[in-house]
Write a protein that holds these residues in place. Structure first.
Motif, PDB file in Angstrom:
ATOM      1  N   ALA A 302       0.839  -1.202   0.000  1.00 10.31           N
ATOM      2  CA  ALA A 302       0.000   0.000   0.000  1.00 10.31           C
ATOM      3  C   ALA A 302       0.871   1.248   0.000  1.00 10.31           C
ATOM      4  N   ASP A 303       0.251   2.375  -0.315  1.00  7.74           N
ATOM      5  CA  ASP A 303       0.963   3.649  -0.299  1.00  7.74           C
ATOM      6  C   ASP A 303       1.167   4.090   1.147  1.00  7.74           C
ATOM      7  N   VAL A 304       2.410   4.253   1.529  1.00 10.34           N
ATOM      8  CA  VAL A 304       2.748   4.675   2.889  1.00 10.34           C
ATOM      9  C   VAL A 304       3.639   5.904   2.793  1.00 10.34           C
ATOM     10  N   PRO A 305       3.608   6.791   3.789  1.00  8.91           N
ATOM     11  CA  PRO A 305       4.458   7.981   3.745  1.00  8.91           C
ATOM     12  C   PRO A 305       5.927   7.620   3.918  1.00  8.91           C
ATOM     13  N   MET A 306       6.770   8.248   3.124  1.00 12.24           N
ATOM     14  CA  MET A 306       8.217   8.056   3.196  1.00 12.24           C
ATOM     15  C   MET A 306       8.853   9.273   3.852  1.00 12.24           C
ATOM     16  N   GLN A 307       9.895   9.021   4.628  1.00  8.81           N
ATOM     17  CA  GLN A 307      10.603  10.112   5.285  1.00  8.81           C
ATOM     18  C   GLN A 307      12.075   9.737   5.434  1.00  8.81           C
ATOM     19  N   PRO A 308      12.958  10.727   5.556  1.00  8.53           N
ATOM     20  CA  PRO A 308      14.377  10.407   5.741  1.00  8.53           C
ATOM     21  C   PRO A 308      14.596   9.698   7.081  1.00  8.53           C
ATOM     22  N   LEU A 309      15.386   8.634   7.068  1.00  8.67           N
ATOM     23  CA  LEU A 309      15.713   7.941   8.314  1.00  8.67           C
ATOM     24  C   LEU A 309      17.109   7.355   8.210  1.00  8.67           C
ATOM     25  N   ASP A 310      17.730   7.214   9.376  1.00 12.75           N
ATOM     26  CA  ASP A 310      19.088   6.675   9.459  1.00 12.75           C
ATOM     27  C   ASP A 310      18.992   5.165   9.548  1.00 12.75           C
ATOM     28  N   LEU A 311      19.439   4.479   8.488  1.00 10.29           N
ATOM     29  CA  LEU A 311      19.312   3.027   8.431  1.00 10.29           C
ATOM     30  C   LEU A 311      20.192   2.350   9.477  1.00 10.29           C
ATOM     31  N   GLY A 312      21.371   2.928   9.756  1.00 10.70           N
ATOM     32  CA  GLY A 312      22.242   2.348  10.776  1.00 10.70           C
ATOM     33  C   GLY A 312      21.615   2.401  12.158  1.00 10.70           C
ATOM     34  N   GLN A 313      21.020   3.524  12.494  1.00  8.85           N
ATOM     35  CA  GLN A 313      20.366   3.650  13.794  1.00  8.85           C
ATOM     36  C   GLN A 313      19.190   2.675  13.912  1.00  8.85           C
ATOM     37  N   LEU A 314      18.415   2.534  12.807  1.00  9.59           N
ATOM     38  CA  LEU A 314      17.293   1.605  12.817  1.00  9.59           C
ATOM     39  C   LEU A 314      17.779   0.174  13.010  1.00  9.59           C
ATOM     40  N   ALA A 315      18.855  -0.217  12.308  1.00  5.73           N
ATOM     41  CA  ALA A 315      19.376  -1.583  12.431  1.00  5.73           C
ATOM     42  C   ALA A 315      19.848  -1.854  13.853  1.00  5.73           C
ATOM     43  N   ARG A 316      20.526  -0.898  14.503  1.00  4.13           N
ATOM     44  CA  ARG A 316      20.987  -1.098  15.877  1.00  4.13           C
ATOM     45  C   ARG A 316      19.805  -1.260  16.829  1.00  4.13           C
ATOM     46  N   ALA A 317      18.742  -0.455  16.604  1.00  2.00           N
ATOM     47  CA  ALA A 317      17.581  -0.543  17.484  1.00  2.00           C
ATOM     48  C   ALA A 317      16.886  -1.893  17.364  1.00  2.00           C
ATOM     49  N   VAL A 318      16.715  -2.391  16.131  1.00  2.08           N
ATOM     50  CA  VAL A 318      16.061  -3.693  15.944  1.00  2.08           C
ATOM     51  C   VAL A 318      16.930  -4.815  16.504  1.00  2.08           C
ATOM     52  N   ALA A 319      18.243  -4.708  16.348  1.00  7.39           N
ATOM     53  CA  ALA A 319      19.139  -5.737  16.889  1.00  7.39           C
ATOM     54  C   ALA A 319      19.020  -5.806  18.410  1.00  7.39           C
ATOM     55  N   ARG A 320      18.905  -4.638  19.080  1.00  6.95           N
ATOM     56  CA  ARG A 320      18.757  -4.651  20.537  1.00  6.95           C
ATOM     57  C   ARG A 320      17.432  -5.312  20.947  1.00  6.95           C
ATOM     58  N   GLU A 321      16.369  -5.151  20.148  1.00  9.45           N
ATOM     59  CA  GLU A 321      15.086  -5.758  20.471  1.00  9.45           C
ATOM     60  C   GLU A 321      15.149  -7.280  20.414  1.00  9.45           C
ATOM     61  N   PHE A 322      15.961  -7.826  19.498  1.00  9.91           N
ATOM     62  CA  PHE A 322      16.053  -9.287  19.357  1.00  9.91           C
ATOM     63  C   PHE A 322      17.162  -9.891  20.227  1.00  9.91           C
ATOM     64  N   SER A 323      17.917  -9.066  20.930  1.00 12.80           N
ATOM     65  CA  SER A 323      19.029  -9.599  21.735  1.00 12.80           C
ATOM     66  C   SER A 323      18.564 -10.568  22.818  1.00 12.80           C
ATOM     67  N   PRO A 324      17.497 -10.272  23.595  1.00  7.70           N
ATOM     68  CA  PRO A 324      17.086 -11.258  24.617  1.00  7.70           C
ATOM     69  C   PRO A 324      16.725 -12.606  24.022  1.00  7.70           C
ATOM     70  N   ARG A 325      16.051 -12.633  22.909  1.00  5.36           N
ATOM     71  CA  ARG A 325      15.686 -13.903  22.285  1.00  5.36           C
ATOM     72  C   ARG A 325      16.931 -14.638  21.814  1.00  5.36           C
TER      73      ARG A 325
END
Length: 476
Positions: A302-325
């Motif tokens: 679907a059409d979703v809004p796009m915005q500038p984002l830092d891919l490195g920061q996003l990857a670090r945040a998702v990695a921290r979420e999966f660390s306990p598992r």
């Protein structure tokens, strides 16, 4: 609701009303110019007439002979419908012959130089001219000749000129109005045809509209409408696909849940009932996971809004979420990439987070061998820069996939393992999200072939996304 005039009426109003205003202003200016020209002609006639009368004055010794009757009669008969008055006075102001109702000129006269002015006689506005002439011997005396005409001739000339000038302009204005109306009607034909095409269509017909012979503005409108139709068609296809997939994929789990609950109701042993309930719980979890994946697959297209984002920061945040598992599973989950550098892309944080989460979930679920010691399995998340593109990579050191199977990995509902929990949509979602961001998803063997592993081992999934062109604006 206030009605809005049609586009045709608005165009006619904006084109014809200014034309009418200009015609009226032009008519008024023309009338004014004609009046000025007619008045100049009247002045010339008065000057000629007063000089003609002045020539009838003949000096005799110290006196003069005035022979006006015939000359004055000739001047009067020039315009039978006009009113002509004259007066001779000597010295100026002392009546000799003519009409005594003349008003003195508004300014002193110089001998031999005529003066033209406006005057009132017997309640009528007239145009007058006065001329002083010296006569006699010794101390010269002055003789004043005055002549006045009404504006009847001037007004008649003005009317004739106005009729001669404005009538053709009126005809030309009418012809121009007809041309404007015809041009607007012809110019509106593409919109009329477009309206007819839309009215003849059924709500389900979303094919692009065709209108080849039309101005560029209509083509721009048509392009926007076709883009909207394409978006609606995609949404309908996605909705239909979602309904079909949900009906197809949920039918078996729901049937299993019903079967397990029916068996549980027939059991009397608490242990057997607990076993049935555990199966019902597992089936419910799998159905919920499948439904969430289907919803995300529909949302990714679907059409979703796009915005500038830092891919490195996003990857670090998702990695921290999966660390306990990862710790619970004994998997070494790590991140490789720039910590301080800004790696900007234009995208949806929700979709990219879902894509990266699916890749990490697959790596933790299928990227390790059974029986491996804790800590032997690794999953690495990396963000790399490749010129105009940014690479988001998730890599494991598990058994990997054969080359033939890797070609099917992005197909929907395809599963490369029989381990419970998956539904075969994770990599399809990743590919759809990558395409939605103008990139691509690739899958390959993580480690090259070796003696111990002739076919190589491990699996690497790469998301190649376009780099944001103006990163400075994103930082601001």
């Amino acid at each position: 609701m206030k009605s809005i005039p049609s586009l045709r009426r608005q165009l006619l109003a904006w084109l014809l009303l200014p034309q009418l205003v200009l015609w009226l202003v032009g008519g008024a200016l023309t009338y004014r110019i004609v009046l000025i020209s007619a008045e100049k002609a009247l002045d010339q006639s008065l000057l000629q007439s007063v000089r003609s009368l002045a020539r009838q004055v003949k000096p005799i010794g110290s006196g003069l002979l005035v022979d006006f009757p015939k000359a004055a009669q000739a001047i009067i008969e020039e315009e039978p419908e006009d009113r002509v008055n004259y007066m001779v006075s000597s010295p100026p102001g002392r009546f000799l012959i003519g009409n005594q109702s003349f008003v003195e000129p508004p300014q002193p006269l110089r001998p031999g130089v005529p003066a033209v002015y406006r005057t009132e006689q017997n309640g009528r506005t007239m145009r007058a001219v006065a001329l002083d002439l010296p006569y006699g011997e010794g101390d010269a005396q002055l003789l004043r000749v005055q002549l006045a005409k009404s504006y009847v001739a001037r007004d008649r000339i003005a009317r004739e000129l106005i009729a001669a000038l404005l009538a053709p302009l009126l005809v030309l204005g009418l012809l121009l109005s007809l041309l404007v109306y015809g041009g607007i009607k012809r110019g509106m034909q593409p919109l009329t045809r477009l309206e007819a095409q839309l009215q003849q269509r059924s709500p389900q017909e979303l094919t692009p509209l065709e209108l080849t012979t039309a101005p560029s503005e209509v083509h721009t409108l048509l392009t926007a409408i076709n883009r909207l139709l394409a978006s609606v068609a995609r949404s309908m296809v996605q909705e239909k696909r979602f309904i079909n997939d949900a009906a197809h994929q949920l039918r078996t789990p729901l049937a299993g849940l019903i079967s397990q609950t029916e068996l549980a109701l027939q059991e009397e042993s608490p242990a057997l009932i607990q076993a049935r309930l555990r199966k019902v719980h597992a089936g419910a979890l799998r159905s919920a996971h499948l439904l969430n994946q289907l919803l995300m697959l529909a949302r990714s297209g679907a059409d979703v809004p796009m915005q500038p984002l830092d891919l490195g920061q996003l990857a670090r945040a998702v990695a921290r979420e999966f660390s306990p598992r990862a710790i619970n599973l004994g998997v070494d989950l790590g991140y490789e990439g720039p910590d301080q550098a800004w790696v900007w892309v234009l995208g949806s944080e929700l979709l990219l987070r879902e894509a990266l989460g699916n890749l990490i979930d697959n790596a933790l679920r299928y990227g390790r061998k059974e029986g491996d010691a804790r800590g032997d399995s690794t999953v690495t998340i990396a963000v790399l820069e490749h010129g105009a593109r940014i690479e988001l990579r998730v890599e494991d050191n598990g058994p990997g996939l054969d080359a033939a199977l890797r070609e099917q990995a992005f197909e929907r509902f395809w599963r490369g393992s029989n381990l419970p929990g998956g539904c075969g949509l994770g990599l399809s979602i990743v590919q759809e999200i990558a395409r939605r961001h103008g990139g691509e998803a690739l899958i390959e063997t993580a480690q090259p072939p070796s003696e111990a592993h002739p076919a190589g081992y491990g699996l690497r999934v790469r998301l190649l996304l376009p780099r944001l062109a103006d990163a400075s604006q994103a930082r601001a």
